[in-house]
Design an enzyme around this catalytic site. Structure first.
Site, mmCIF file in Angstrom:
data_model
loop_
_atom_site.group_PDB
_atom_site.id
_atom_site.type_symbol
_atom_site.label_atom_id
_atom_site.label_comp_id
_atom_site.label_asym_id
_atom_site.label_seq_id
_atom_site.Cartn_x
_atom_site.Cartn_y
_atom_site.Cartn_z
ATOM 1 N N THR A 102 0.755 -1.062 0.062
ATOM 2 C CA THR A 102 0.011 -0.047 -0.089
ATOM 3 C C THR A 102 0.924 1.350 -0.143
ATOM 4 O O THR A 102 0.423 2.326 -0.815
ATOM 5 C CB THR A 102 -0.825 -0.182 1.365
ATOM 6 O OG1 THR A 102 -1.675 -1.195 1.244
ATOM 7 C CG2 THR A 102 -1.709 1.342 1.343
ATOM 8 N N TYR A 188 4.266 -12.336 5.648
ATOM 9 C CA TYR A 188 3.123 -11.781 5.135
ATOM 10 C C TYR A 188 2.658 -12.965 3.875
ATOM 11 O O TYR A 188 3.612 -13.111 3.067
ATOM 12 C CB TYR A 188 3.552 -10.484 4.451
ATOM 13 C CG TYR A 188 2.362 -9.869 3.318
ATOM 14 C CD1 TYR A 188 1.135 -10.035 3.391
ATOM 15 C CD2 TYR A 188 2.779 -8.910 2.964
ATOM 16 C CE1 TYR A 188 0.096 -9.686 2.645
ATOM 17 C CE2 TYR A 188 1.808 -7.959 1.867
ATOM 18 C CZ TYR A 188 0.635 -8.519 1.763
ATOM 19 O OH TYR A 188 -0.384 -7.786 1.061
ATOM 20 N N LYS A 216 0.301 -12.149 8.593
ATOM 21 C CA LYS A 216 -0.591 -11.488 7.860
ATOM 22 C C LYS A 216 -1.084 -12.388 6.937
ATOM 23 O O LYS A 216 -0.382 -12.688 6.014
ATOM 24 C CB LYS A 216 -0.083 -10.155 7.276
ATOM 25 C CG LYS A 216 -1.231 -9.479 6.502
ATOM 26 C CD LYS A 216 -0.650 -8.260 5.824
ATOM 27 C CE LYS A 216 -1.635 -7.586 4.905
ATOM 28 N NZ LYS A 216 -1.129 -6.355 4.363
ATOM 29 N N ILE A 255 -4.427 -6.047 9.442
ATOM 30 C CA ILE A 255 -3.545 -5.052 8.787
ATOM 31 C C ILE A 255 -4.243 -4.264 7.420
ATOM 32 O O ILE A 255 -4.548 -5.172 6.520
ATOM 33 C CB ILE A 255 -2.291 -5.723 8.366
ATOM 34 C CG1 ILE A 255 -1.364 -6.318 9.619
ATOM 35 C CG2 ILE A 255 -1.282 -4.649 7.396
ATOM 36 C CD1 ILE A 255 -0.218 -7.003 9.292
#
EC number: 4.3.3.7
Length: 359
Positions: A102, A188, A216, A255
């Site tokens: 992001t 992740y 995540k 998240i």
């Protein structure tokens, strides 16, 4: 010339002599001391500014994958960035991911990346946990970046599995074992981006390390439930599933991308108990945000809210005008007061946006 620290950010006071008088002016300057002049510094994981334990990270329920805003020439807009982080703190976010997908870490040089992590720590590290995305498909780069991230004070690292040049399961284990000893780590798993799922066997092996804070997870709630039943901390990586993940499947939190826009509502979703009405209210926004690959819609939305300049680093480009008009309707339905910023939401024209290819 002298320097001072105001709000833990760096300011410079200039002495100016004119007509026999001396006056001082104060101007803000980016923290150049945090810029790493050479990426390959001989830092080691024990040379850190902050010592954080994995348990401190495991307790976080709302972590925002923070947006990186830009100036018209493509450089970081640190003034806008600081505003975004302050708004997260004021609205109850407990952590930020710096330079993640992001935050467009994939479009940054490593010097930029480490500087932004250091800047975030220097300005906000006492108020919010700073989690630096120092993962890479190159183990060598992941090691160097993680050493430097901890050296400038990040509280934890975010690590993705090697993408494009995929490796074996044994290779995944060796990759993560190379970075886990340095400090608290979130792994992740996002197969839609990497092309490879991190299977539970790998995570179970990594969970033997005291530095694994958690995962995540973007595969879905069945995987979330599997990990939580094994005692592994999990954050949902899917905003549209995070409410159910949190309250029905045992996820610690989320998240989030959506919390860039409505941090207060996302906090309520993670802290306030089951709230299907609020979850349903936010669903049109979440679906809009991921209509195109993230962070395209988020960048567009923040520009329409007037909290960042409408500047995109290519290859990202703004959403179509029809989708921009749709966002205005969504804001009105949810309530402008629930979104960050103070300006009225706008429908920007195509020529309002600046696209930067050299940055």
């Amino acid at each position: 010339m002298s320097s001072s620290i105001i709000g833990r950010c760096h300011f410079v006071a200039d002495s100016i002599e004119a007509a026999g008088t001396k006056r001082r002016t104060t101007r803000w300057r980016s923290p150049r001391a945090a810029v790493i002049p050479s990426f390959h510094l001989p830092m080691r994981s024990n040379e850190v500014k902050n010592r954080t334990f994995a348990d401190d990270i495991k307790a976080l329920r709302l972590i925002t994958a923070i947006k990186t805003p830009y100036l018209p020439d493509g450089r970081f807009d640190l003034e806008a960035y600081d505003t975004l982080v302050n708004l997260q703190i004021e609205n109850g976010a407990e952590g930020v991911i710096v330079g993640g997908t992001t935050g467009e870490g994939q479009l940054m040089s490593w010097d930029e990346h480490i500087m932004l992590i250091g800047h975030t720590v220097n300005c906000f590290g006492g108020s919010i946990k700073v989690i630096g995305n120092t993962g890479s498909n190159s183990t060598r780069e992941a090691i160097h970046a993680t050493e430097q991230g901890f050296a400038v004070g990040m509280h934890a690292a975010l690590h993705i599995n090697p993408y494009y040049g995929k490796t074996s399961l044994e290779g995944l284990i060796s990759h993560f074992e190379s970075v886990l000893p340095m400090g608290p780590t979130i792994i992740y798993n996002v197969p839609s981006r990497t092309g490879q799922d991190i299977p539970p066997r790998v995570i179970q092996t990594m969970a033997k390390s005291p530095n694994l804070a958690g995962v995540k997870e973007c595969v879905g709630n069945d995987r979330v439930e599997q990990y939580t039943s094994d005692g592994v901390v999990v954050w949902s990586g899917n905003d549209d599933e995070c409410h159910v993940s949190r309250w029905d499947y045992g996820a610690t939190g989320v998240i989030s991308v959506t919390s860039n826009l409505v941090p207060g509502l996302m906090r309520e979703l993670m802290f306030g108990g089951k709230n299907p009405a609020l979850n349903s209210k936010l669903m049109p926004l979440m679906e809009w945000l991921f209509h195109e690959p993230n962070p395209i819609a988020l960048n567009t939305a923040l520009a329409q809210l007037g909290v960042v300049r409408p500047v995109f680093r290519l290859p990202y480009v703004p959403l179509t005008k029809a989708k921009r008009e749709e966002f205005v309707k969504i804001v009105k339905e949810i309530g402008r007061e629930n979104f960050i910023g103070e300006r009225d939401v706008q429908i920007l024209d195509d020529n309002d946006f600046i696209l930067v290819g050299r940055y």
